[in-house]
Write a protein that holds these residues in place. Sequence first.
Motif, PDB file in Angstrom:
ATOM      1  N   ALA A  22     -52.611  -0.922 -64.061  1.00 15.72           N
ATOM      2  CA  ALA A  22     -52.829  -0.268 -65.355  1.00 15.72           C
ATOM      3  C   ALA A  22     -51.567   0.467 -65.796  1.00 15.72           C
ATOM      4  N   GLY A  23     -50.893   1.118 -64.854  1.00 21.08           N
ATOM      5  CA  GLY A  23     -49.650   1.814 -65.174  1.00 21.08           C
ATOM      6  C   GLY A  23     -48.567   0.857 -65.613  1.00 21.08           C
ATOM      7  N   GLU A  24     -48.468  -0.288 -64.929  1.00 19.97           N
ATOM      8  CA  GLU A  24     -47.459  -1.289 -65.288  1.00 19.97           C
ATOM      9  C   GLU A  24     -47.719  -1.871 -66.676  1.00 19.97           C
ATOM     10  N   GLN A  25     -48.998  -1.960 -67.065  1.00 16.39           N
ATOM     11  CA  GLN A  25     -49.351  -2.522 -68.363  1.00 16.39           C
ATOM     12  C   GLN A  25     -49.325  -1.476 -69.480  1.00 16.39           C
ATOM     13  N   GLY A  26     -49.021  -0.220 -69.126  1.00 13.14           N
ATOM     14  CA  GLY A  26     -48.961   0.833 -70.136  1.00 13.14           C
ATOM     15  C   GLY A  26     -50.313   1.256 -70.644  1.00 13.14           C
ATOM     16  N   LEU A  27     -51.350   1.166 -69.794  1.00 12.54           N
ATOM     17  CA  LEU A  27     -52.707   1.484 -70.227  1.00 12.54           C
ATOM     18  C   LEU A  27     -53.130   2.899 -69.870  1.00 12.54           C
ATOM     19  N   LEU A  28     -52.315   3.602 -69.116  1.00 12.54           N
ATOM     20  CA  LEU A  28     -52.711   4.941 -68.702  1.00 12.54           C
ATOM     21  C   LEU A  28     -52.445   5.937 -69.818  1.00 12.54           C
ATOM     22  N   VAL A 143     -59.841   3.889 -66.164  1.00 14.53           N
ATOM     23  CA  VAL A 143     -59.182   2.613 -66.482  1.00 14.53           C
ATOM     24  C   VAL A 143     -59.271   1.690 -65.267  1.00 14.53           C
ATOM     25  N   ALA A 144     -58.978   2.217 -64.088  1.00  9.95           N
ATOM     26  CA  ALA A 144     -59.014   1.409 -62.868  1.00  9.95           C
ATOM     27  C   ALA A 144     -60.411   0.884 -62.589  1.00  9.95           C
ATOM     28  N   ASP A 145     -61.423   1.721 -62.790  1.00  8.96           N
ATOM     29  CA  ASP A 145     -62.800   1.292 -62.546  1.00  8.96           C
ATOM     30  C   ASP A 145     -63.195   0.139 -63.460  1.00  8.96           C
ATOM     31  N   LEU A 146     -62.787   0.215 -64.719  1.00 12.56           N
ATOM     32  CA  LEU A 146     -63.104  -0.876 -65.639  1.00 12.56           C
ATOM     33  C   LEU A 146     -62.363  -2.151 -65.269  1.00 12.56           C
ATOM     34  N   MET A 147     -61.104  -2.009 -64.854  1.00 17.84           N
ATOM     35  CA  MET A 147     -60.341  -3.195 -64.451  1.00 17.84           C
ATOM     36  C   MET A 147     -60.950  -3.829 -63.205  1.00 17.84           C
ATOM     37  N   GLN A 148     -61.375  -3.001 -62.253  1.00 16.90           N
ATOM     38  CA  GLN A 148     -61.994  -3.523 -61.037  1.00 16.90           C
ATOM     39  C   GLN A 148     -63.322  -4.209 -61.339  1.00 16.90           C
TER      40      GLN A 148
END
Length: 200
Positions: A22-28, A143-148
């Motif tokens: 998420a950090g690499e994609q600029g979503l944080l 964000v991480a929970d949704l991605m997972q």
Amino acid sequence: MAVTSGKQQDAPGARRSAIRRAGEQGLLCEEGVVALPMDVGYRGPTACAAAGITYRQLDYWARTSLVEPSVRPEDGSGDPPLYSFRDVLILKVVKRLLDTGISLQQIRTAVGHLRYRDTVDLAQITLMSDGVSVYECTSPGEVADLMQGGQGVFGIALGRVWRELESSLGEVSGERLSEPMAKPHPADELARRRRERKTG
């Protein structure tokens, strides 16, 4: 608009990996944006250029109350409506959501939810979507929970959109309501002629 509760049972390593992605994609969520004066407004053509939309879209969204000019609404006085920085930010978010295939009904729900947030709070939000629903995330963990969980197919970090607009709107001058109207904008020439024709 759904808000995730974030109760995933996956291993901590998977969660760390999702946060890193998420950090690499600029979503944080972004920190430290500056609140802009609310009495400064931008005319329709400037708002369109900054948000990447057509004037027809801007007009339709204003008439259907999706995003209306808040600095100076259309009131029939002949003065052009003025959009605030916040309005232009939401216009740009609407455009991005439309481009990804989100339904206008879901976008209306998301925009309605964002209306109740303070302007600076908007920069802390990341909107995630699975292509059907829109989720609001205010922390890296959400964000991480949704991605997972597979709900986070794509995301829009409003703080990043904020910084893009700061850059593009920083190159043009807005109008303050306290200032007298400057010389007419070329886009307003047709409206001026119509008024003169009606009164003359």
